[in-house]
Scaffold this active site. Sequence first.
Site, PDB file in Angstrom:
ATOM      1  N   HIS A 132       0.834  -1.208   0.000  1.00 29.07           N
ATOM      2  CA  HIS A 132       0.000   0.000   0.000  1.00 29.07           C
ATOM      3  C   HIS A 132       0.868   1.258   0.000  1.00 29.07           C
ATOM      4  CE1 HIS A 132      -3.690   2.306   1.104  1.00 29.07           C
ATOM      5  NE2 HIS A 132      -2.794   3.103   1.685  1.00 29.07           N
ATOM      6  N   GLU A 133       1.829   1.309   0.907  1.00 27.18           N
ATOM      7  CA  GLU A 133       2.680   2.495   0.997  1.00 27.18           C
ATOM      8  C   GLU A 133       3.634   2.593  -0.190  1.00 27.18           C
ATOM      9  OE1 GLU A 133       1.906   4.657   3.064  1.00 27.18           O
ATOM     10  OE2 GLU A 133       0.530   3.387   4.207  1.00 27.18           O
ATOM     11  N   HIS A 136       1.870   4.523  -2.910  1.00 25.98           N
ATOM     12  CA  HIS A 136       1.927   5.980  -2.742  1.00 25.98           C
ATOM     13  C   HIS A 136       3.297   6.530  -3.131  1.00 25.98           C
ATOM     14  CE1 HIS A 136      -1.987   6.392  -0.985  1.00 25.98           C
ATOM     15  NE2 HIS A 136      -1.713   5.652   0.075  1.00 25.98           N
TER      16      HIS A 136
END
Length: 527
Positions: A132-133, A136
Amino acid sequence: MANRWARRRREVQTHLPLHISHPSSSISYWYCDFKIYNLNEHIFSFGRRYARFLHVWFTVGVAFSFIALLGVSLMLLWGSAGPYHLQSRDMGINGLSVSWLFGFSSLVPGLSLSIMDVGIMIVSTLMSVALHEFGHAVAAASEGLPIEYIAIFLAVLFPGALVAFNYDMLQSLPHFAALRIYCAGIWHNLMFCAVCLLTVFLLPLMLHPLYIHNEGPMVMGVAQTSALSGYLSPYDVIISLDGSNIKSPQEWMNKMAQVNAQILPKFTDLEEPLHSQAVSGRKGYCIPNSWVENSRNDKFSCPDGLTAFVSIPCFNSSLLVRSIHGDGDKNKVEDRQCLTAQDVVKLKKCGDEWELTGNDRSHCACSEEESCMAPVQIPGLSWVEISYSSPYSTECLQKRRNLSSTDSSGSTSCGGSFVYVGDVSSLAYSIQLSAYQPRWASIIFSAYLPYVLEKVSACTFHVSATLGLLNSMPVYFLDGESILETSFCYITWLTPRRRHRVLRSCLVAGTFLSTITILRILYSILI
């Protein structure tokens, strides 16, 4: 979670700074974090090198993230109507969401978590959060926005992670570029779910050269508190349950649920004695008449180690329920026989509750020298016969080497049958089963490999789906807040002040409804 770090600079930089001061990690009573800076250069270089491809990739992610945001918002609105109009139906939705997102429907009695299960949950969570990170960070790098740091934090008791950007540089980006950054984490979680599903689907094909799939569930572990701990051991294979062949762990769970649904109800009539018992006339055994003559018992209870059996009409095997009173009429107990259950299960079966195959399809299979008898059960409990084999045991391997055949009744060391009388609702969850068996005993040491791969894929799917949907919620401090705020910038017919009011109203309502929904889901898990 994308974090806009409000540290202002005089000019916007389009390349990664080579020398910057690194803020130290934060520690307080309610919050602590650990900041990582070593990955900044590598992530930025990767994002800039493949920027054209990543723009297309994350543009698709924006569309899917908006669909997720809309879907989650509708689910929250639907759930909010439950207490007023659709309470009973909404509880079913909560149960479905718990089962789909977390992989279980409630805290089932008898459900045991091993150290391996806890490790799998931790690894799945770390992979989902990291991906997820990473989404980003790479999305920001593809837009020319360097990340400040990646942080792993603990707020109160809730762990998490974030990617910090410079707020001024982020504000200078076009709105759609900012959306690509904010939606990247959700998009990566959705894609990770697809990869996990594909892995579970293709796993039998990939492991086919070394493992057998769905030809009998293999026991991987038995809880010490389980009633099966004295009968089943690791690497045993369950063959049948109440005469029904079991091919997979899912069939084991389904059959246990079916048996649990057929439990004879407890007597609720106040006039019924407390020690009433019942007889299931659909699950019987062909008892030799010689056993019947030697085991007749006119007392209400049998000695320890013996089980009471009662004759049933073979030609009409519908469910019979008889009340047997300790001080009642002797005619009701004169046909009771006290027999050893382990000897009885080796005999031929009768009654229409058994799922018989082959030559045993006749429900009236007893000869003239035999009587069809069913066990006397206490209402609320089940009589379950479990057959298993031990194909990887030393004794069985030795017999195979000697080319000696095993007894089909299961009396040899290669397997057997036993009876469990009690509550089956917790029994099904007290053992860990795998759908894979090694093709050769020489690779039995790798029996846990398919089990771990399947568990990791399934658990990662649930965790990644949960993380993606949580960040899709219109809630403060999550990705949904940033996505909603940036999206409102396209509503040009509203003044900035009105856009801010509408945004705040949506976030307050979303946070409130999300909190209520999560509390209701947790309540459905705990009860």
